[in-house]
Design a protein around this motif. Structure first.
Motif, PDB file in Angstrom:
ATOM      1  N   ARG A  39       0.826  -1.257  -0.103  1.00 41.62           N
ATOM      2  CA  ARG A  39      -0.008  -0.017   0.098  1.00 41.62           C
ATOM      3  C   ARG A  39       0.990   1.183   0.050  1.00 41.62           C
ATOM      4  N   CYS A  40       0.404   2.289  -0.824  1.00 37.70           N
ATOM      5  CA  CYS A  40       1.163   3.418  -0.857  1.00 37.70           C
ATOM      6  C   CYS A  40       0.944   4.263   0.534  1.00 37.70           C
ATOM      7  N   SER A  41       1.959   4.853   1.194  1.00 36.18           N
ATOM      8  CA  SER A  41       1.469   5.551   2.229  1.00 36.18           C
ATOM      9  C   SER A  41       1.297   7.180   1.910  1.00 36.18           C
ATOM     10  N   GLU A  42       1.576   7.401   0.528  1.00 35.32           N
ATOM     11  CA  GLU A  42       1.181   8.671   0.221  1.00 35.32           C
ATOM     12  C   GLU A  42      -0.244   8.938  -0.276  1.00 35.32           C
ATOM     13  N   CYS A  43      -0.783   7.865  -1.066  1.00 38.99           N
ATOM     14  CA  CYS A  43      -1.991   8.232  -2.012  1.00 38.99           C
ATOM     15  C   CYS A  43      -3.049   7.147  -1.264  1.00 38.99           C
ATOM     16  N   GLY A  44      -2.446   6.178  -0.374  1.00 39.22           N
ATOM     17  CA  GLY A  44      -3.562   5.254   0.157  1.00 39.22           C
ATOM     18  C   GLY A  44      -3.738   4.146  -0.860  1.00 39.22           C
ATOM     19  N   ILE A  53       7.376   0.768  -6.946  1.00 38.95           N
ATOM     20  CA  ILE A  53       6.856   2.204  -6.529  1.00 38.95           C
ATOM     21  C   ILE A  53       5.456   2.134  -6.620  1.00 38.95           C
ATOM     22  N   CYS A  54       4.615   3.038  -6.197  1.00 35.26           N
ATOM     23  CA  CYS A  54       3.321   3.004  -6.503  1.00 35.26           C
ATOM     24  C   CYS A  54       2.766   3.360  -8.028  1.00 35.26           C
ATOM     25  N   PRO A  55       2.054   2.506  -8.486  1.00 38.37           N
ATOM     26  CA  PRO A  55       1.763   2.759  -9.815  1.00 38.37           C
ATOM     27  C   PRO A  55       0.871   3.688 -10.438  1.00 38.37           C
ATOM     28  N   ARG A  56       0.435   4.491  -9.065  1.00 40.91           N
ATOM     29  CA  ARG A  56      -0.483   5.367  -9.379  1.00 40.91           C
ATOM     30  C   ARG A  56       0.097   6.558  -9.183  1.00 40.91           C
ATOM     31  N   CYS A  57       0.858   6.961  -8.125  1.00 40.94           N
ATOM     32  CA  CYS A  57       1.477   8.405  -7.844  1.00 40.94           C
ATOM     33  C   CYS A  57       3.012   8.185  -7.888  1.00 40.94           C
ATOM     34  N   TRP A  58       3.543   7.192  -8.191  1.00 38.97           N
ATOM     35  CA  TRP A  58       5.281   6.685  -8.115  1.00 38.97           C
ATOM     36  C   TRP A  58       5.757   7.214  -6.844  1.00 38.97           C
ATOM     37  N   SER A  59       5.080   7.465  -5.906  1.00 41.17           N
ATOM     38  CA  SER A  59       5.929   7.130  -4.495  1.00 41.17           C
ATOM     39  C   SER A  59       6.533   6.045  -4.430  1.00 41.17           C
ATOM     40  N   THR A  60       7.920   6.116  -3.682  1.00 43.13           N
ATOM     41  CA  THR A  60       8.386   4.931  -3.259  1.00 43.13           C
ATOM     42  C   THR A  60       8.359   4.546  -1.821  1.00 43.13           C
TER      43      THR A  60
END
Ligand SMILES: [Zn+2]
Lengths: 149, 390
Positions: A39-44, A53-60
């Motif tokens: 789970r992405c901790s930036e966009c959830g 990385i998060c495929p939605r917002c590219w957060s690592t």
């Protein structure tokens, strides 16, 4: 996390499932009977299978996060033959289901269904997570809850 | 991103010829390279080309371009590639290389082969076991690869409430067409009862829903349209070629039957080509699994969602027991992957070229000028090709 198991032992336990560094934490979770989904901790947003990385917002900033294991059968097949696996006997067709997890629309996890006769297992049935031991390897499975979806 | 109609390669590159060894559903005592050598030398001879006329080579990942060059004694090449199948990948790469000027004349080949991991009888052949070892430690709890088509076939039945007979029509039609194709591995006609009683492999798909593992090879010559005009057969022009994939391309994460690689291909191919489904004389939808054909018919626009079976029924040639769209457009007249053999699209392409060159024998569609070939499945290998002759 099971920090006690070495990378060498972890890889040898899950080598047949294609473990790599991006999925290692997911497989460590299995040892403790926790189903960890990235789970992405930036966009959830959850994603599956584990990516770097998060495929939605590219957060690592990706956190392998335990999910409830509750969901609905989206895809369902019965194997009349298949790869050899400990304790798997295809004389009774073996169910494999992709379960849409309650945490997020379209997020699916694939496993077998246990505890119900095949004719009761259907797309749309509600399920919950359980674990079995397959020749020493903790293996996630689902059981029907009996609730209508 | 909007779909681009840009297509500077349009009609600049052509097929000059196509040849085949034919296909066997039994283990041959031949290597993949031996089969490739036969198909390649046949197509070169038919086109009147020498080894030194070839400066590019393209084939599947299983038989390297280097081995083919070495075997055929092709002195020098300036381009080669061995991309993954299905086979429109090979076409896209070869045509692009010719159009870009990296080479002028490409020998393109494929070798469908009964690898040891396909069938028990292939596994018994020691030469096949050493060629492609079986990966150890099976995992049944997955929708990976071919299993994914079964999963979405089951979803298709659930969503559209269609009977299994709709899948059976695809299988029966292919077999009826294969009767007329001496290259085909399976030519004995089948009935709906045969289909419904076939051995279940992965419910809901049975043996007759799945393509036939075969030994054989197809080979092709791709060159500039200008050069192809000087060769013996009518050039078959590449009007448009595309591949298609969406981000959710993992089998069990595919968004739905209404959003996957097929839809990208259909949109892009229609935007780039000069003709579409109402203009073609013969159609080649992929049929590695019956569900793929049903979905292609819907996704290129022959009918609505879940209506492919009804479309097959209403376009059925009862006398020949096979589909004939509007009473005139054959579908996979070579018998497709389900009956000619699992060629990953090379058989469809070879038949398409022979039809447009007027070389399809008893299967010839009168004055065939245009065709569409839509290859591959839902996840990471959808492809499309628009071919025509001058
Ligand atoms: Zn994110």
């Amino acid at each position: 996390m099971s920090e006690l198991i070495s990378d060498t032992d972890l890889v040898s336990m899950f080598i047949h499932l294609g473990i790599d560094r991006d999925s290692a934490e997911h497989f460590r979770g299995r040892i403790e009977h926790r189903l960890l989904i990235n789970r992405c901790s930036e966009c959830g947003t959850y994603h599956q299978p584990p990516r770097p990385i998060c495929p939605r917002c590219w957060s690592t900033s990706i956190v392998p996060t335990a999910v409830s294991g509750n969901g609905t059968i989206d895809l369902l097949i019965f194997l009349h033959q298949g790869p050899p696996a400990p304790g798997v006997d295809y004389t009774t067709p073996y169910p494999v289901a992709s379960v849409g997890l309650d945490e997020q629309e379209g997020l699916r996890f694939t496993a077998t269904i246990i505890g119900s006769p095949n004719d009761e297992i259907a797309i749309g049935e509600r399920v919950t997570l359980d674990w079995i031991d397959r020749a020493g390897i903790p293996t996630p499975v689902f059981r029907l809850t009996g609730d209508a979806s | 991103m909007s779909t681009s109609s840009r297509n500077p390669m349009k009609d600049q590159v052509a097929f000059a010829g196509a040849a085949s060894t034919g296909f066997s559903a039994h283990n041959t005592e031949r290597t993949p390279l031996s089969l490739a050598a036969e198909a390649c030398t046949t197509v070169l001879r038919e086109c009147g080309l020498k080894a030194s006329d070839i400066d590019g080579i393209c084939g599947p990942s299983t038989v390297s371009a280097g081995d083919v060059q070495n075997t055929l004694g092709i002195p020098e090449i300036t381009w080669w590639a061995n991309p993954p199948i299905p086979f429109v990948n090979q076409v896209v790469m070869a045509a692009s290389a010719v159009h870009a000027g990296i080479c002028d004349t490409v020998l393109v080949y494929h070798v469908p082969y009964r690898h040891a991991f396909f069938t028990a009888s292939a596994l018994r052949d020691p030469f096949r076991r050493v060629l492609a070892p079986i990966a150890g430690g099976g995992n049944p709890d997955t929708m990976w690869g071919p299993v994914g088509y079964t999963a979405w076939a089951s979803r298709y039945i659930h969503e559209y409430q269609v009977p299994k007979e709709h899948f059976g029509l695809v299988s029966i039609s292919d077999r009826s067409y294969a009767r007329d194709n001496p290259l085909a591995a399976m030519r004995e006609p089948i009935t709906m009862d045969d289909y419904l009683n076939a051995r279940m492999i992965r419910w809901p798909l049975c043996l007759l829903d799945m393509d036939v593992p075969v030994d054989g090879s197809d080979a092709f010559i791709v060159t500039t349209t200008e050069r192809a005009r000087d060769l013996p057969f009518s050039p078959v022009l590449v009007n448009a070629a595309v591949l298609g994939m969406v981000d959710a391309n993992v089998e069990d994460q595919n968004v739905s039957l209404e959003h996957h690689g097929h839809h990208v291909v259909a949109k892009a191919l229609e935007a780039k080509s000069d003709f579409w489904i109402d203009d073609i004389d013969v159609y080649f939808p992929y049929d590695g699994f019956t569900i793929i054909t049903l979905n292609w018919l819907e996704n290129v626009g022959f009918c609505g969602r879940g209506e492919a079976g009804a479309f097959l029924e209403s376009n059925w040639d009862a006398e020949q027991n096979r589909i004939l769209i509007n009473g005139k457009v054959p579908v996979n007249p070579h018998g497709g992957a389900l009956s000619e053999g699992g060629t990953q699209g090379s058989g469809h392409l070879r038949e398409a070229i022979h039809q447009l060159q007027g070389r399809a024998g008893v299967r010839q569609v009168p004055d065939a000028r245009r065709t569409l070939l839509t290859a591959g499945g839902f996840f990471y290998n959808a492809q499309g090709l628009a071919l025509h002759r001058e």
